[in-house]
Design an enzyme around this catalytic site. Structure first.
Site, PDB file in Angstrom:
ATOM      1  N   CYS A   1       0.821  -1.214   0.000  1.00 40.62           N
ATOM      2  CA  CYS A   1       0.000   0.000   0.000  1.00 40.62           C
ATOM      3  C   CYS A   1       0.856   1.266   0.000  1.00 40.62           C
ATOM      4  CB  CYS A   1      -0.897  -0.018   1.241  1.00 40.62           C
ATOM      5  SG  CYS A   1      -1.782   1.529   1.476  1.00 40.62           S
TER       6      CYS A   1
ATOM      7  N   TRP B   1      -7.565  -6.575   5.147  1.00 43.23           N
ATOM      8  CA  TRP B   1      -6.250  -7.143   5.445  1.00 43.23           C
ATOM      9  C   TRP B   1      -6.284  -8.199   6.545  1.00 43.23           C
ATOM     10  CZ3 TRP B   1      -2.737  -5.400   1.985  1.00 43.23           C
ATOM     11  CH2 TRP B   1      -3.001  -4.182   1.363  1.00 43.23           C
TER      12      TRP B   1
ATOM     13  N   THR C   1      -8.579   0.136   6.560  1.00 38.91           N
ATOM     14  CA  THR C   1      -7.404   0.521   5.771  1.00 38.91           C
ATOM     15  C   THR C   1      -6.101   0.530   6.570  1.00 38.91           C
ATOM     16  OG1 THR C   1      -7.859   2.856   6.228  1.00 38.91           O
ATOM     17  CG2 THR C   1      -8.777   1.948   4.201  1.00 38.91           C
ATOM     18  N   VAL C   2      -5.038   0.270   5.846  1.00 36.07           N
ATOM     19  CA  VAL C   2      -3.694   0.545   6.345  1.00 36.07           C
ATOM     20  C   VAL C   2      -3.256   1.864   5.727  1.00 36.07           C
ATOM     21  CG1 VAL C   2      -2.928  -1.816   6.720  1.00 36.07           C
ATOM     22  CG2 VAL C   2      -2.717  -0.855   4.440  1.00 36.07           C
TER      23      VAL C   2
ATOM     24  N   TYR D   1      -5.108   6.078  -9.069  1.00 43.24           N
ATOM     25  CA  TYR D   1      -6.326   5.334  -8.695  1.00 43.24           C
ATOM     26  C   TYR D   1      -7.528   5.857  -9.485  1.00 43.24           C
ATOM     27  CZ  TYR D   1      -3.995   3.009  -4.800  1.00 43.24           C
ATOM     28  OH  TYR D   1      -3.167   2.225  -4.038  1.00 43.24           O
TER      29      TYR D   1
HETATM   30  N1  LIG Z   1      -7.778   5.499   3.588  1.00 43.01           N
HETATM   31  C1  LIG Z   1      -6.779   6.341   2.999  1.00 43.01           C
HETATM   32  C2  LIG Z   1      -5.574   5.647   2.477  1.00 43.01           C
HETATM   33  C3  LIG Z   1      -5.355   4.229   2.931  1.00 43.01           C
HETATM   34  C4  LIG Z   1      -5.878   3.220   1.939  1.00 43.01           C
HETATM   35  O1  LIG Z   1      -6.714   3.522   1.075  1.00 43.01           O
HETATM   36  N2  LIG Z   1      -5.366   1.998   2.064  1.00 43.01           N
HETATM   37  C5  LIG Z   1      -5.821   0.905   1.218  1.00 43.01           C
HETATM   38  C6  LIG Z   1      -4.657   0.119   0.649  1.00 43.01           C
HETATM   39  S1  LIG Z   1      -3.647   0.966  -0.473  1.00 43.01           S
HETATM   40  C7  LIG Z   1      -6.599  -0.062   2.038  1.00 43.01           C
HETATM   41  O2  LIG Z   1      -6.211  -0.380   3.151  1.00 43.01           O
HETATM   42  N3  LIG Z   1      -7.699  -0.571   1.496  1.00 43.01           N
HETATM   43  C8  LIG Z   1      -8.465  -1.631   2.085  1.00 43.01           C
HETATM   44  C9  LIG Z   1      -9.952  -1.415   2.032  1.00 43.01           C
HETATM   45  O3  LIG Z   1     -10.402  -0.282   1.720  1.00 43.01           O
HETATM   46  O4  LIG Z   1     -10.672  -2.389   2.315  1.00 43.01           O
HETATM   47  C10 LIG Z   1      -7.404   7.190   1.915  1.00 43.01           C
HETATM   48  O5  LIG Z   1      -8.154   6.593   1.126  1.00 43.01           O
HETATM   49  O6  LIG Z   1      -7.136   8.373   1.825  1.00 43.01           O
END
Ligand SMILES: N[C@@H](CCC(=O)N[C@@H](CS)C(=O)NCC(=O)O)C(=O)O
Length: 363
Positions: free
Chosen positions: A69, A102, A137-138, A201
């Site tokens: 990520c 995750w 999210t991470v 994205y």
């Molecule tokens: N949440 C933050 C960034 C973190 C993010 O999007 N991490 C993604 C991985 S790159 C994640 O953990 N996604 C898992 C999910 O949404 O289920 C944003 O969108 O600004």
């Protein structure tokens, strides 16, 4: 605030545009709260989730991240550059996951995070907010004792690693966010975040041709501006590495391996743009940057988890990444990577990406 979140779709799409959900559990971990204290409400708030201040206290928290990520990658790089490895530990999730987000399958014995004793990141979110309705999210910082998420605000988190953890940082830690450069760093980010970091994205998850065309045009217009800026400067802002470079690096380093093909960001590869390619190689070879990258996990994550845009889930073999180790010649632009600070030491064996995943360790 959490009451406002229920039922809100994540990353909602309007007219086919990818709209990132940017609301967080925005608590902060700060120096002003004494170690050992319970969290306290931010001044002027009622202290709901997202409005709390927690103390910077070594051993109290765990950074929950994933190699793939880019947003988590920022936190991993900043932790390493600031020498905060002994202040808070690092938990790395598996590269792929199902809709529950995750997990630690195949990473830790029994598929459990060995410190938090949970099988999935969502358990730490639900411990904080039962039925948490947003993306799991991470990166996230979790309190070890309560096994609950304190914050998942990826951007504020890195600023706080720099500014709030001072006494726990390594000697020689660089100033990645100097007062006098903050305005310029954030001005650069006003372009880099929406058009490049999130821009890739917006290309990849566009739901209409028009939305994709717009995101693609904006991405490349922004990359052209950044290319021009980096033609005469070694770093984006000032004469040493700042958060601005870390923010850009995490997208550039994934570009040729993932975004060029998987997200259709294919005007050219970074390796075909001499200025950006030189800048990327310079940072990749700087301790704390390239040594935090796992290309195998990164490709697996994007190509396998995003089945809606890669239904076969086939992970590409290429590209050849050995070029990242070639001479870049950018020293002649002046500046020094760490300003008045020093480089971090070698990455510890337990946090080093495997040799097959990174050309730095392949030799
Ligand atoms: N949440 C933050 C960034 C973190 C993010 O999007 N991490 C993604 C991985 S790159 C994640 O953990 N996604 C898992 C999910 O949404 O289920 C944003 O969108 O600004």
């Amino acid at each position: 605030m959490i009451d406002d979140w229920a039922g809100e779709p994540k990353n909602a799409s309007k007219d086919g545009e990818f709209v990132r959900d940017a609301s967080y559990i925005g608590d902060r971990i700060v120096a002003a709260v004494p170690a050992g204290s319970a969290p306290r409400p931010m001044p002027g708030t009622s202290g709901r989730v997202g409005e709390m201040l927690w103390p910077t206290e070594p051993g109290r928290y765990r950074l929950m991240a994933a190699r793939a990520c880019p947003w988590a990658h920022r936190a991993i790089i900043v932790r390493r550059l600031m020498g905060l490895e002994n202040a808070f530990s690092l938990s790395l999730a598996a590269p792929t996951h199902d809709v529950r987000s995750w997990d630690y399958d195949g990473v830790y014995p029994g598929g459990m995070d060995p410190v938090l004793k949970i099988p999935r990141l969502q358990d730490a979110y639900f411990a904080r907010v039962p039925d948490y309705p947003k993306g799991i999210t991470v990166p996230a910082m979790a309190e070890v004792a309560s096994r609950q998420v304190v914050t998942n605000d990826f951007n504020q988190m890195t600023i706080d690693f720099v500014r709030e953890w001072g006494p726990h940082q390594r000697p020689g830690a660089p100033d990645l966010y100097p007062d006098e450069l903050v305005d310029e760093i954030e001005e650069v980010d006003d372009l880099v975040y929406p058009k490049i970091n999130n821009g890739v994205y917006r290309c990849g998850f566009a739901g209409s041709q028009e939305a994709y065309d717009k995101a693609y045009r904006e991405l490349w217009a922004a990359l052209d501006v950044i290319t021009e800026r980096l033609e005469t400067r070694r770093y984006l802002v000032g004469d040493h590495i700042t958060l601005a470079d870390i923010r850009l690096f995490t997208t550039l380093v994934r570009f040729d391996a993932v975004y060029h093909g998987h997200f259709k960001c294919n005007r050219s590869k970074i390796s075909e743009i001499p200025v950006l390619w030189g800048y990327l190689r310079d940072l990749f070879q700087t301790p704390g940057f390239g040594d935090t990258v796992d290309f195998v996990q990164t490709k697996q994550h994007y190509y396998i988890v995003h089945a809606e845009i890669n239904p076969t889930r086939i992970v590409p073999q290429g590209p050849d990444l050995t070029g990242l180790l070639t001479e870049h010649g950018r020293e002649s632009l002046g500046g020094t990577p760490f300003g008045d600070g020093t480089a971090p030491g070698p990455v510890s064996a337990d946090e080093r990406p495997p040799a097959a995943s990174n050309p730095l360790f392949a030799a």
